[in-house]
Motif scaffolding. Structure first.
Motif, PDB file in Angstrom:
ATOM      1  N   HIS A 123       0.508   3.889  -2.737  1.00  0.00           N
ATOM      2  CA  HIS A 123      -0.500   4.945  -2.740  1.00  0.00           C
ATOM      3  C   HIS A 123       0.059   6.293  -2.282  1.00  0.00           C
ATOM      4  O   HIS A 123      -0.615   7.319  -2.429  1.00  0.00           O
TER       5      HIS A 123
ATOM      6  N   ASP B 140       0.813  -1.220   0.000  1.00  0.00           N
ATOM      7  CA  ASP B 140       0.000   0.000   0.000  1.00  0.00           C
ATOM      8  C   ASP B 140       0.845   1.269   0.000  1.00  0.00           C
ATOM      9  O   ASP B 140       0.309   2.364  -0.172  1.00  0.00           O
TER      10      ASP B 140
ATOM     11  N   ILE C 267       1.892  13.768   3.394  1.00  0.00           N
ATOM     12  CA  ILE C 267       2.771  12.638   3.114  1.00  0.00           C
ATOM     13  C   ILE C 267       3.292  11.994   4.401  1.00  0.00           C
ATOM     14  O   ILE C 267       3.409  10.770   4.507  1.00  0.00           O
TER      15      ILE C 267
ATOM     16  N   ASP D 153       0.284  10.099   6.096  1.00  0.00           N
ATOM     17  CA  ASP D 153      -0.060   8.906   5.315  1.00  0.00           C
ATOM     18  C   ASP D 153       1.020   7.829   5.447  1.00  0.00           C
ATOM     19  O   ASP D 153       0.711   6.634   5.532  1.00  0.00           O
TER      20      ASP D 153
ATOM     21  N   ARG E  49       2.197   8.003  -3.641  1.00  0.00           N
ATOM     22  CA  ARG E  49       2.397   8.881  -4.805  1.00  0.00           C
ATOM     23  C   ARG E  49       1.180   9.764  -5.042  1.00  0.00           C
ATOM     24  O   ARG E  49       1.279  10.788  -5.748  1.00  0.00           O
ATOM     25  N   LEU E  50       0.028   9.374  -4.485  1.00  0.00           N
ATOM     26  CA  LEU E  50      -1.196  10.158  -4.651  1.00  0.00           C
ATOM     27  C   LEU E  50      -1.446  11.104  -3.483  1.00  0.00           C
ATOM     28  O   LEU E  50      -2.394  11.887  -3.518  1.00  0.00           O
ATOM     29  N   SER E  51      -0.607  11.014  -2.444  1.00  0.00           N
ATOM     30  CA  SER E  51      -0.813  11.835  -1.256  1.00  0.00           C
ATOM     31  C   SER E  51      -0.336  13.264  -1.496  1.00  0.00           C
ATOM     32  O   SER E  51       0.732  13.474  -2.077  1.00  0.00           O
ATOM     33  N   PRO E  52      -1.118  14.245  -1.034  1.00  0.00           N
ATOM     34  CA  PRO E  52      -0.645  15.639  -1.084  1.00  0.00           C
ATOM     35  C   PRO E  52       0.613  15.791  -0.235  1.00  0.00           C
ATOM     36  O   PRO E  52       0.813  15.058   0.730  1.00  0.00           O
TER      37      PRO E  52
END
Length: 201
Positions: free
Chosen positions: A24, A21, A33, A36, A26-29
């Motif tokens: 994912h 996981d 970061i 997450d 790479r999609l976090s603001p």
């Protein structure tokens, strides 16, 4: 027992699957970061812990029903089978229950990967890398954590019992001696286990 073993094996990759996981992130603001990363790390460690404990419990159960040599040999292959299941889930997007919904297509994909390794280098590299990683994690848990969880539980439970049941002032000195004795036993155990490990090398 065999049916239970098959069902367990089908769902086992879902525990260490949480490791993947991290993709994912790479999609976090940017401002999220850190949070997450922390959350995924906690989930991944929890998944690894469940994987290790589950394998340990099933290992003990299989020892009661199957030949121990066969069980130990199977445990050598198990991490790679689990990591292959992780690949099927993360990259090919198969789920555990697809063996009932779409068994033919699933087995076709598995057969293609196994029989054509050159054309599926990504699958083989993923399987070998995570398989070795899972073997390392299990070894660390088995060699260190499983040994000390039991002795720490013994120490903590005894200390709690002593503190709870010796409230009289005249027993304070005795309580201190008992606690010191418990930790002495733990330290002796730790030293003994360390010397055993050194002798193995």
């Amino acid at each position: 027992m065999c049916f239970l073993l098959i069902v367990w094996l089908l769902f086992l990759p879902n525990a260490p699957y949480l490791l993947t996981d991290f993709i994912h992130l790479r999609l976090s603001p940017l401002e999220w970061i850190g949070f997450d990363s922390l959350m995924i790390s906690i989930f991944a460690i929890t998944g690894l812990a469940f994987y290790v404990v589950s394998v340990q419990e099933m290992k003990q159960l299989c020892f009661k029903h199957f030949n121990q040599k066969i069980v130990l040999k199977s445990l050598i292959i198990l991490p790679f089978a689990v990591s292959f299941g992780m690949y099927l889930g993360r990259v090919l997007r198969w789920n555990s229950w697809d063996i009932l919904h779409n068994p033919f297509i699933l087995f076709t994909d598995v057969f293609e990967i196994i029989t054509n390794p050159i054309d599926n280098l990504e699958a083989w590299a993923f399987t070998i890398f995570f398989g070795l990683f899972l073997k390392l994690v299990y070894w660390i848990y088995e060699e260190f954590l499983f040994r000390f969880i039991g002795i720490w539980s013994f120490c903590i439970s005894n200390i709690y019992f002593i503190l709870r049941n010796t409230n009289k002032p005249q027993l304070q000195f005795m309580r201190s001696k008992q606690i010191a004795l418990i930790f002495l036993v733990f330290n002796l155990y730790f030293s003994y286990s360390q010397s055993d490990r050194i002798d193995e090398f």
